[in-house]
Design a protein around this motif. Sequence first.
Motif, short mmCIF file in Angstrom:
data_model
loop_
_atom_site.label_atom_id
_atom_site.label_comp_id
_atom_site.label_asym_id
_atom_site.label_seq_id
_atom_site.Cartn_x
_atom_site.Cartn_y
_atom_site.Cartn_z
N ILE A 1 9.74 124.39 -76.49
CA ILE A 1 11.20 124.44 -76.45
C ILE A 1 11.64 124.64 -75.01
O ILE A 1 11.10 125.50 -74.30
CB ILE A 1 11.74 125.60 -77.32
N VAL A 2 12.60 123.85 -74.57
CA VAL A 2 13.14 123.95 -73.21
C VAL A 2 14.64 124.22 -73.31
O VAL A 2 15.36 123.52 -74.02
CB VAL A 2 12.91 122.64 -72.42
N ILE A 3 15.10 125.26 -72.61
CA ILE A 3 16.53 125.59 -72.61
C ILE A 3 17.01 125.66 -71.17
O ILE A 3 16.56 126.51 -70.40
CB ILE A 3 16.81 126.93 -73.32
N VAL A 4 17.91 124.75 -70.81
CA VAL A 4 18.57 124.78 -69.50
C VAL A 4 19.94 125.38 -69.74
O VAL A 4 20.70 124.90 -70.59
CB VAL A 4 18.70 123.37 -68.89
N SER A 5 20.29 126.41 -68.98
CA SER A 5 21.50 127.13 -69.34
C SER A 5 22.17 127.79 -68.15
O SER A 5 21.50 128.31 -67.25
CB SER A 5 21.15 128.20 -70.38
N ILE B 1 12.89 122.98 -64.42
CA ILE B 1 13.44 123.02 -65.78
C ILE B 1 14.11 121.70 -66.13
O ILE B 1 14.07 121.26 -67.28
CB ILE B 1 14.42 124.21 -65.94
N ALA B 2 14.72 121.03 -65.15
CA ALA B 2 15.33 119.72 -65.41
C ALA B 2 14.25 118.69 -65.75
O ALA B 2 14.44 117.84 -66.63
CB ALA B 2 16.14 119.27 -64.21
N ASP B 3 13.10 118.78 -65.07
CA ASP B 3 11.99 117.87 -65.38
C ASP B 3 11.49 118.11 -66.81
O ASP B 3 11.21 117.16 -67.55
CB ASP B 3 10.85 118.06 -64.39
N SER B 4 11.39 119.37 -67.18
CA SER B 4 10.92 119.69 -68.54
C SER B 4 11.93 119.23 -69.58
O SER B 4 11.55 118.75 -70.66
CB SER B 4 10.69 121.20 -68.67
N PHE B 5 13.22 119.39 -69.28
CA PHE B 5 14.27 118.95 -70.20
C PHE B 5 14.12 117.47 -70.51
O PHE B 5 14.27 117.04 -71.67
CB PHE B 5 15.64 119.22 -69.57
N MET C 1 16.39 116.26 -75.23
CA MET C 1 17.55 116.14 -74.33
C MET C 1 18.86 116.28 -75.12
O MET C 1 19.69 115.38 -75.17
CB MET C 1 17.51 114.82 -73.56
N GLU C 2 19.04 117.45 -75.73
CA GLU C 2 20.21 117.71 -76.57
C GLU C 2 21.29 118.45 -75.79
O GLU C 2 21.00 119.34 -74.98
CB GLU C 2 19.79 118.51 -77.80
N TYR D 1 11.07 114.68 -80.66
CA TYR D 1 10.79 115.64 -81.74
C TYR D 1 9.44 115.34 -82.38
O TYR D 1 8.72 116.26 -82.78
CB TYR D 1 11.91 115.59 -82.78
N GLU D 2 9.10 114.07 -82.48
CA GLU D 2 7.81 113.70 -83.06
C GLU D 2 6.65 114.19 -82.20
O GLU D 2 5.53 114.35 -82.69
CB GLU D 2 7.74 112.18 -83.24
N LYS D 3 6.91 114.43 -80.93
CA LYS D 3 5.89 114.98 -80.03
C LYS D 3 5.93 116.50 -79.99
O LYS D 3 5.15 117.14 -79.28
CB LYS D 3 6.08 114.43 -78.62
N GLY D 4 6.87 117.08 -80.74
CA GLY D 4 6.96 118.53 -80.82
C GLY D 4 7.71 119.19 -79.70
O GLY D 4 7.54 120.40 -79.46
N VAL D 5 8.58 118.45 -78.98
CA VAL D 5 9.29 119.02 -77.84
C VAL D 5 10.81 118.89 -78.05
O VAL D 5 11.33 117.77 -78.11
CB VAL D 5 8.91 118.34 -76.51
N ARG D 6 11.50 120.02 -78.14
CA ARG D 6 12.96 119.99 -78.22
C ARG D 6 13.52 120.63 -76.95
O ARG D 6 13.05 121.69 -76.50
CB ARG D 6 13.48 120.74 -79.45
N SER D 7 14.53 119.98 -76.38
CA SER D 7 15.13 120.50 -75.15
C SER D 7 16.65 120.54 -75.30
O SER D 7 17.26 119.65 -75.90
CB SER D 7 14.72 119.65 -73.94
N PHE D 8 17.26 121.60 -74.74
CA PHE D 8 18.69 121.87 -74.89
C PHE D 8 19.31 122.18 -73.53
O PHE D 8 18.68 122.81 -72.69
CB PHE D 8 18.90 123.07 -75.83
N TRP D 9 20.59 121.77 -73.36
CA TRP D 9 21.30 122.03 -72.09
C TRP D 9 22.67 122.62 -72.42
O TRP D 9 23.43 122.04 -73.18
CB TRP D 9 21.45 120.74 -71.29
#
Length: 363
Positions: free
Chosen positions: A82-86, A232-236, A241-242, A313-321
């Motif tokens: 899970i990646v959270i840019v905030s 963190i932007a790279d990880s997002f 990329m939500e 999501y199919e790769k198991g990675v969700r990212s939020f900004w």
Amino acid sequence: MKKRNKQTGTETREELDRLNAVIARALSGMKPPNDFSVSEWADKKRRLSPEASAETGQWRTSRTPYLKEPMDAFSDPKVRRIVIVSSSQVGKSEAINNMIGYVVDQDPGSILFVHPTTVDAKEYSKLRIAPMFRDSGSLKSKVADPKSRTSNNTILQKSYPGGILTLCGSTEAHALASKPIRYVFGDERDRWAASAGKEGDPWKLAMARQITFYNAKAVEVSTPTIKNHSAIADSFSEGTMERWCVKCPHCGGYHDIQFSDIRFDKEETAVNNKKHYKITAIYYICPECAAVSSEAEIKRQPAKWIAENPSAYEKGVRSFWLNSFISPWASWESSILEYLEALGNSAKMQVVYNTRFGMLWEE
């Protein structure tokens, strides 16, 4: 205790039916009755402490609805990262704390929580972790009292049944490169050291400790910093990329709130050669229909996460900004005033863009 037939030693029909029901639930993807998502757990068992929150007492996910999806992604078995840019003032630290509380109470395993420096790790432990364990009953009963003579509870290490929470700084290679860890959390990733001593990228070192766990989770959180130099932007960009998008009350389109879509009127005065500002009106201009709405109208509207890269999501990675324009605590006026007061000062303006607008800074 299982009921067993005294003559054969086998389970009774009642016990077999119960076991079959558990298996059926597992196969169908249903949750057992005592299994919570992170948001459900927090609404039921998490209490906010006075050291870390202006709103003490029982946690309410409804207060920050945009945190529900990031938190529940943690309890989604399909999600491994899970990646959270905030920006600041949106509650991202409390979301992390809820995930940690959930681990301790519901799904124990060892946790590595990495901060930019050891000083940061100690401050976070004292001001956020220790009060949470103290004030949330289900956690207090599981984490050893630090004042006990037999306690393994120190500032940087908290033990509980089934695991240990270890906090450290990003430069501590010895802490990052040894022992298997199921859960890894990284706070303020853009402020980390480029290398843990001579061992290389601290985040990759931390995640390497999860290889033996099929059910590992990694959570990466940070305020954004400089364009093309933000980890963190790279990880997002590797995740879904939500963005949290609000429904326009006029055309019904959904858009994330950006500073470029906000207009304001102001009065300006000068005292001792220093400018002072008073905001007299604030407007939101819909980027789709150009209709005008007030801050209050926008904050009452339905909102949802919209993914630019849903296949991740199919790769198991969700990212939020996230940015502070959707925060229940940060008013638009306060962000605009910080912007006006930073005009002409590049260093101050970067802080506004990063911590208020939730935007990468570019000179």
